[in-house]
Enzyme design. Structure first.
Site, short mmCIF file in Angstrom:
data_model
loop_
_atom_site.label_atom_id
_atom_site.label_comp_id
_atom_site.label_asym_id
_atom_site.label_seq_id
_atom_site.Cartn_x
_atom_site.Cartn_y
_atom_site.Cartn_z
N ALA A 66 0.83 -1.21 0.00
CA ALA A 66 0.00 0.00 0.00
C ALA A 66 0.87 1.25 0.00
O ALA A 66 0.63 2.19 -0.77
CB ALA A 66 -0.93 0.00 1.22
N GLU A 115 -2.61 -15.79 -3.74
CA GLU A 115 -3.43 -16.33 -4.81
C GLU A 115 -4.07 -15.14 -5.51
O GLU A 115 -4.65 -14.28 -4.86
CB GLU A 115 -4.51 -17.24 -4.25
CG GLU A 115 -3.97 -18.43 -3.47
CD GLU A 115 -5.01 -19.07 -2.57
OE1 GLU A 115 -4.85 -20.26 -2.27
OE2 GLU A 115 -5.97 -18.38 -2.19
N TYR A 120 -7.60 -8.15 -10.90
CA TYR A 120 -7.01 -7.23 -9.92
C TYR A 120 -6.60 -5.96 -10.68
O TYR A 120 -5.43 -5.72 -10.94
CB TYR A 120 -5.79 -7.86 -9.26
CG TYR A 120 -6.09 -8.83 -8.13
CD1 TYR A 120 -7.35 -9.38 -7.96
CD2 TYR A 120 -5.10 -9.20 -7.23
CE1 TYR A 120 -7.63 -10.26 -6.93
CE2 TYR A 120 -5.36 -10.08 -6.19
CZ TYR A 120 -6.62 -10.61 -6.05
OH TYR A 120 -6.88 -11.48 -5.03
N TYR A 234 -16.69 -11.02 -0.78
CA TYR A 234 -15.86 -11.97 -1.53
C TYR A 234 -16.68 -12.67 -2.62
O TYR A 234 -16.18 -12.92 -3.72
CB TYR A 234 -15.24 -13.00 -0.59
CG TYR A 234 -13.83 -12.69 -0.15
CD1 TYR A 234 -12.75 -13.39 -0.67
CD2 TYR A 234 -13.57 -11.69 0.78
CE1 TYR A 234 -11.45 -13.11 -0.27
CE2 TYR A 234 -12.29 -11.40 1.19
CZ TYR A 234 -11.22 -12.12 0.66
OH TYR A 234 -9.94 -11.83 1.05
N VAL A 283 6.36 5.46 13.64
CA VAL A 283 5.46 6.60 13.80
C VAL A 283 4.27 6.11 14.62
O VAL A 283 3.50 5.26 14.16
CB VAL A 283 5.00 7.15 12.44
CG1 VAL A 283 4.05 8.33 12.64
CG2 VAL A 283 6.20 7.57 11.59
N SER A 325 -1.96 -3.93 11.31
CA SER A 325 -1.02 -4.79 10.59
C SER A 325 -1.41 -6.25 10.79
O SER A 325 -1.58 -6.69 11.92
CB SER A 325 0.41 -4.56 11.07
OG SER A 325 1.29 -5.54 10.54
N THR A 542 -6.20 -8.80 0.24
CA THR A 542 -5.63 -8.94 -1.10
C THR A 542 -4.67 -7.79 -1.35
O THR A 542 -4.82 -6.69 -0.81
CB THR A 542 -6.70 -8.93 -2.20
OG1 THR A 542 -7.30 -7.62 -2.27
CG2 THR A 542 -7.79 -9.97 -1.94
N SER A 546 -5.07 -3.32 -1.12
CA SER A 546 -4.05 -2.40 -0.61
C SER A 546 -3.73 -1.33 -1.65
O SER A 546 -3.64 -0.14 -1.34
CB SER A 546 -2.77 -3.17 -0.25
OG SER A 546 -2.94 -3.92 0.93
#
Length: 657
Positions: A66, A115, A120, A234, A283, A325, A542, A546
């Site tokens: 990202a 995968e 995308y 999904y 940060v 995260s 996925t 991002s």
């Protein structure tokens, strides 16, 4: 900027993140934009750089995909000089969760894999402009990816296994008619009605034991207690791939691991352009100036070598930050040691990559509720193991289950192989080899993971997190039917494990407002990225999502006259709807299909229907069966659908008054 260009920009209001579900789109004089989910060359326009962008700076917190994508779009579409962009990370290497490390002596390690499929669209938009890793100058990562996959189709010949080494029939989803309707009704539900609803709240017990659910949960890493809303999203996102779910023929894979395939070439390009990277800097908070309803970041509160410091953010500068995260707090083990979690079970603490989101949420509710996602690690955790294998009975067994010889460089298992009678819901996969550029030719890299962390194994009487690498290897060999050869296998195998407490935190049940928007309301120079932000229709977990969040943030904060396309419109394509209906019905003609065939036969549109299976029954028998469904059980299903549509019509009618 020329006066004519300013007038053009005033003429059309451009929603940077359009929503194809937001209303009816039509051609009309006042609408110069294509449909919100249109893909293609028309969306590849390069906007004129915003006035003053050459003197503005950007601070990007996080060097995962990202953050790297944000830098890319700032340069390509935003016209910002690369030297004005600084990436900041608490780690000492770029890539975030897209890792890949190790060597044949110590053992290789990948915490997860990727995968992917062909739609995308944001991800491929980026990588068609990134120079290839191995092909000559002029080729892109996308070119390289296509060259590999077009010449080496992916599929599995042993998708499900059971009974210690036996391949289980995985030719169909194994769904009964009522279970099929559970899925259909889920697709018809409004997203707004699924706040905090779990998968097991909605689906029947039989559905959760079906082939379909083993395919789904092991491929996407869903747990029964996680978000039904996310599962619905999904379903829409991957509707075009559903008929390849059982044998994984809908997927495409990179040649190497995710770090070397994607991070390495993208970082190389950004660094060569002049993007700056600062490591070892956490940060943990943002200093803001609040004026009425607006918020402007004025400084980054950081911790470097245990000392606090403030990085000032000048007027006009932009800040992009990762919230949460998936791989934060990973604990590692090896052949003889067990991974030990160092994060508290209730909260990750200030010395974690969740601290920034926590501190933002304390400032205002517009930043969401991070505790909804990290607050129950027993339900967001799973463990993976990477096996570095030299020739042994394990390699021989893998050869027998593989599409091609594992040493050929072509597709091996074609994706995860899942053991349906495993207490851990254990899966393993072998991607194309070598999986690492420097990997010796006699070495195979195998990736193993499990979903349930609180159950004893079928062979090893411990939960997976309590096991050493050797014990995990023993459990795998048990399910493959070769545990009697464990000593020889262990002598030729190195195991490295990764226990990740937040790896499916993004799937935890959620409601509106729990995740912040990419650009939260009133924020003038802050964009939030990654898997824990709100997007209109996209899924999480996925690389595409991002990249999408980064692109939306850049276009919004720079006010670029350009849209980020909504999801590929494959979910509205009648061809995909028809083939999905056939797949859900265990590859048998779905109710009404034969009548539809009667209508379309020998017309221009006949090709949209899948071939009928070979059968000895008479055509009149087919019609009788269809009519029986329409007046029998099918009629109640149609009535249910009709009632829902009528309710929706009344609701929309009231809103219009």
């Amino acid at each position: 900027m020329a006066a004519e260009e300013k007038n053009v920009r005033r003429a059309t209001v451009i929603d940077k993140e359009p929503d194809a579900t937001g209303g009816y789109w039509s051609n009309r004089p006042e609408n110069t934009l294509p449909p919100p989910d249109m893909m293609g060359a028309y969306m590849r326009n390069r906007p004129v750089a915003p006035e003053g962008v050459a003197t503005r700076k950007a601070w990007i917190i996080g060097t995962g995909i990202a953050g790297l994508a944000a830098a890319f779009y700032l340069i390509r579409d935003g016209g910002m000089p690369a030297g004005n962009i600084t990436l900041i990370d608490s780690l000492d290497i770029e890539g975030g969760s897209l890792d890949g490390a190790g060597d044949p002596e110590q053992g290789y390690l990948v915490r997860g894999g990727r995968e992917m499929n062909w739609n995308y669209d944001n991800f491929w938009d980026l990588f068609q402009d990134v120079p290839a890793l191995e092909l000559p100058a002029g080729y892109s990562v996308l070119d390289e990816y296509r060259a590999v996959n077009d010449n080496d189709p992916n599929y599995s010949k042993a998708r499900l296994m059971h009974q210690q080494g036996k391949i289980q029939d995985f030719s169909t989803f194994g769904l009964s008619k009522p279970q099929q309707w559970e899925l259909v009704k889920l697709m018809l539900k409004r997203k707004e009605d699924l706040d905090d609803v779990t998968i097991e709240d909605y689906f029947s017990g039989g559905f959760l034991q079906s082939n379909f659910w083993f395919f789904w949960r092991s491929m996407f890493a869903f747990e029964n207690w996680q978000s039904l809303l996310e599962m619905k999203l999904y379903m829409h996102r991957f509707l075009d791939a559903i008929d390849g779910l059982n044998d994984m023929s809908a997927l495409v894979f990179p040649k190497y691991n995710q770090y070397e395939s994607f991070v390495k070439p993208l970082v190389k390009m950004l660094r060569e352009q002049g993007v700056q990277v600062t490591f070892g800097t956490r940060v943990y908070d943002l200093e803001m100036r609040v004026e009425g309803e607006t918020r402007t970041v004025t400084g980054l509160r950081c911790r470097v070598d245990g000392k606090d410091t403030l990085l000032p953010v000048a007027q006009g500068d932009l800040v992009f930050a990762l919230t949460g995260s998936m791989t934060e707090g990973t604990a590692y083990g090896d052949m003889e040691t067990v991974p030990v979690l160092k994060r508290p079970r209730e909260t990750p603490g200030q010395d974690s990559d969740w601290a920034l989101w926590h501190n933002l949420a304390a400032q205002s509710p517009i930043f969401g509720k991070p505790a909804k996602f990290h607050g129950d690690i027993d339900r967001s955790m799973w463990e993976s193991a990477t096996l570095t294998c030299r020739p042994s009975p394990l390699v021989d067994k893998i050869k027998a289950l593989s599409v091609n010889d594992p040493y050929s460089g072509r597709t091996v298992t074609g994706g995860v192989i899942t053991f349906t009678d495993s207490n851990w819901v254990l899966s393993f996969t072998v991607n194309r080899q070598p999986h690492f550029v420097d990997q010796p030719r006699d070495v195979l890299v195998v990736w193993v993971y499990a979903l349930l962390m609180d159950q004893n194994g079928n062979h090893v009487a411990k939960p997976m997190p309590a096991c050493t690498g050797r014990e995990i290897l023993a459990e795998l060999c048990y399910h493959l039917g070769i545990v009697d050869q464990l000593d020889e296998i262990a002598a030729n195998t190195k195991v490295r494990t990764a226990l990740m407490p937040y790896i499916t935190a993004q799937f935890m049940p959620r409601a509106a407002g729990d995740r912040p928007h990419v650009v939260p309301r009133g924020c003038t120079n802050l964009g939030l990225l990654g898997q824990f932000v709100e997007t209109r229709n996209d899924v999480v977990f996925t690389m595409e999502s991002s990249v999408r969040t980064a692109r939306v943030a850049v276009y919004t904060l720079l006010d670029l006259p350009k849209q980020v396309p909504d999801l590929s419109p494959t979910q509205y394509d009648i061809r995909n709807l028809i083939k999905a209906a056939r797949a859900l019905n265990n590859k048998e003609p779905f109710p009404g299909e034969r009548l539809l065939r009667r209508v379309l036969d020998k017309t221009y549109f006949a090709h949209i229907l899948p071939p009928l299976p070979d059968t000895e029954r008479s055509r009149s028998g087919f019609v009788e069966e269809e009519m029986s469904w329409l007046v029998g059980k099918g009629s109640s299903a149609l009535k249910d659908l009709s009632t829902r549509l009528e309710t929706l019509r009344e609701t929309l009618s009231k809103r219009g008054k």
